[in-house]
Scaffold this motif. Structure first.
Motif, PDB file in Angstrom:
ATOM      1  N   TRP A   1       0.828  -1.207   0.000  1.00  0.00           N
ATOM      2  CA  TRP A   1       0.000   0.000   0.000  1.00  0.00           C
ATOM      3  C   TRP A   1       0.863   1.258   0.000  1.00  0.00           C
ATOM      4  O   TRP A   1       0.595   2.199  -0.749  1.00  0.00           O
TER       5      TRP A   1
ATOM      6  N   TRP B   1       2.472   1.634  -3.423  1.00  0.00           N
ATOM      7  CA  TRP B   1       1.521   1.905  -4.504  1.00  0.00           C
ATOM      8  C   TRP B   1       0.926   3.297  -4.383  1.00  0.00           C
ATOM      9  O   TRP B   1       0.640   3.955  -5.382  1.00  0.00           O
ATOM     10  N   ARG B   2       0.775   3.766  -3.133  1.00  0.00           N
ATOM     11  CA  ARG B   2       0.003   4.987  -2.924  1.00  0.00           C
ATOM     12  C   ARG B   2       0.762   6.242  -3.330  1.00  0.00           C
ATOM     13  O   ARG B   2       0.215   7.148  -3.933  1.00  0.00           O
TER      14      ARG B   2
END
Length: 486
Positions: free
Chosen positions: A377, A380-381
């Protein structure tokens, strides 16, 4: 009333200095465990390091060239050598002293260095990791790895040195920080030869342009001075190993040799063993008939029988076999990866083999799932150019894991990867916030996915535990008695 005021003041004081507080509290926690557990002696590799430390005094006085191990680096036994004198002259037990080393290692690893790297990898000006998060990190280390800190083993000292060197590279800008980084990273490579795989990537990190901070960036001359100090630090640690190799074996190398020039390369032998056994543990109890616990791999044995692997005698010939059977090798590495992360015992020397370990395994699977999810996360964020530096650091930490993956797997071989996932879970996971912001559908999907992953991990582990040679092992009583092959 006075008690509540005192507790509030103590809490405020501890939170004001999270690093010192975490180191002190974790030292107390690890010390309380280590000095009250049931171990009363050191075993096998741990005893071997202690014996090597005694080599320096074998002539009745300190003699550096008396050290002549081909498999082990000189530095860790040299650090232990003063402690051996205490056992000789004061009658102290070796285990009491190695536990003290373990307490210091654990307290600084979980309380200071690990959180320090986490902060250094975040955006400039990131807040200090709070005390509570540091304690969670340390408690995970205590729950999952506590037994390792009893013994004179290099696993966690090497990891502490590796992380300490990377932290010095990330946060420091002075010549002194470069020297400390070089000393620490070279120490890690000498403690555990596989960590030499991290040195080239650490050098790239040292050469990587640093972002300017403060009113003025460091001058180019100062930056190159820091890089030169990094090289000097590496040389200071590795040169004595060069002297030993030259004196005893006639080899001009600063790295631990692991085998004499005329002998077969140790790593190739380990590669061959990696086809036959998917995991290895060391037993010191009485409920298994021998110390060596090999978990067999029938698919790997069949793969080793293929013509491309049958007689490989070099890394290029091994890679040629990999190219001929890529999917089979990938499956083999996948089994090794799972087994390396599948903690069944929080110690390198379990005293009982056929005991229930599913609570530890469940905690471990939970931490790994959360850590991996949060890590994905985070990446990816917010991908930014600064992530290149983060990727270099991760590659430096995980390089030794990649080198160890094809050999006979032990859980300690994947400690850097395990620590990364534990740190991510401890420092970045926010369950309350996640629960409040998630919709009912997201909550349901998330919990279902978690349950599915945990069940899947247990299913794979149950199958692998049945491959224990001589006397297969079951994880749960409802599986019934394990088959007896004798």
């Amino acid at each position: 009333m006075r008690t509540s005021v005192f507790l509030a003041a103590a809490k405020t004081a501890l939170a004001r200095h999270p690093t010192r507080s975490a180191v002190g509290l974790l030292a107390l926690l690890f010390g309380a465990y280590l000095y009250t557990n049931s171990y009363d002696t050191i075993y096998y590799d741990a005893q071997g390091y202690w014996d090597l430390a005694n080599q320096f005094w074998g002539l009745g006085h300190f003699e550096f060239l008396a050290f002549d191990s081909i498999l082990r680096g000189y530095l860790f036994p040299l650090i232990l050598s003063p402690l051996t004198l205490l056992t000789a002259y004061l009658g102290w037990a070796p285990l009491d002293l190695t536990r003290a080393v373990g307490v210091v290692t654990a307290a600084f690893l979980f309380g200071s260095v690990g959180p320090g790297i986490w902060r250094a990898l975040r955006a400039p000006g990131a807040p200090v990791v709070p005390l509570g998060r540091r304690l969670v990190f340390g408690l995970l280390g205590l729950a999952l790895w506590r037994g390792y800190f009893n013994f004179s083993l290099t696993d966690f000292p090497a990891l502490l040195a590796l992380l300490g060197g990377l932290w010095a590279l990330l946060r420091g800008r002075s010549v002194g920080s470069g020297l400390v980084a070089g000393l620490a990273l070279a120490a890690a490579a000498n403690f555990r030869p596989v960590y030499a795989a991290a040195l080239p990537l650490a050098a790239c990190l040292c050469l990587w342009p640093r972002p300017a901070t403060g009113p003025l960036a460091r001058s180019r001359a100062a930056e190159w001075g820091r890089r030169l100090a990094f090289v000097v630090g590496i040389g200071l640690v590795l040169y004595p190993q060069f002297v030993l190799n030259k004196a005893h074996y006639g080899v001009s190398s600063p790295l631990v040799l692991t085998a004499k020039p005329e002998e077969r390369n140790l790593y190739l032998g380990q590669l061959r063993g990696g086809f036959i056994s998917q995991k290895y543990e060391t037993n010191v109890g009485s409920d298994y008939p021998q110390p060596q616990m090999f978990f067999t791999d029938k698919a790997g044995e069949e793969l080793l029988g293929e013509p491309e692997f049958r007689n490989f005698d070099s890394i290029p010939s091994y890679l040629a076999g990999v190219a001929a059977h890529p999917l089979d090798v990938l499956a083999l590495l996948g089994r090794h990866l799972f087994n390396g992360l599948d903690l069944q015992y929080p110690t390198p020397y379990p005293q009982e083999i056929f005991v229930s370990t599913w609570p530890l395994a469940w905690l471990n699977y939970t931490v790994l799932i959360i850590g991996a999810g949060v890590l994905v996360w985070l990446g990816w964020r917010r991908p930014t150019p600064a992530y290149v530096r983060v990727l270099i650091v991760l590659a430096t930490m995980l390089g030794p894991c990649a080198v160890s993956l094809p050999v006979v797997m032990e859980c300690r071989f994947l400690m850097p990867l395990h620590l990364v996932l534990c740190a991510t879970a401890a420092f970045a996971f926010q369950p309350r916030r996640l629960w409040r912001t998630a919709s009912p559908i997201v909550r349901t999907v998330g919990l279902s996915l978690y349950a599915l992953l945990v069940v899947g991990c247990f299913a794979v582990s149950m199958d692998h535990q049945l491959q224990l040679a001589i006397k297969p092992r079951v994880l749960f009583d409802w599986q019934g008695p394990a088959p007896e092959p004798w």
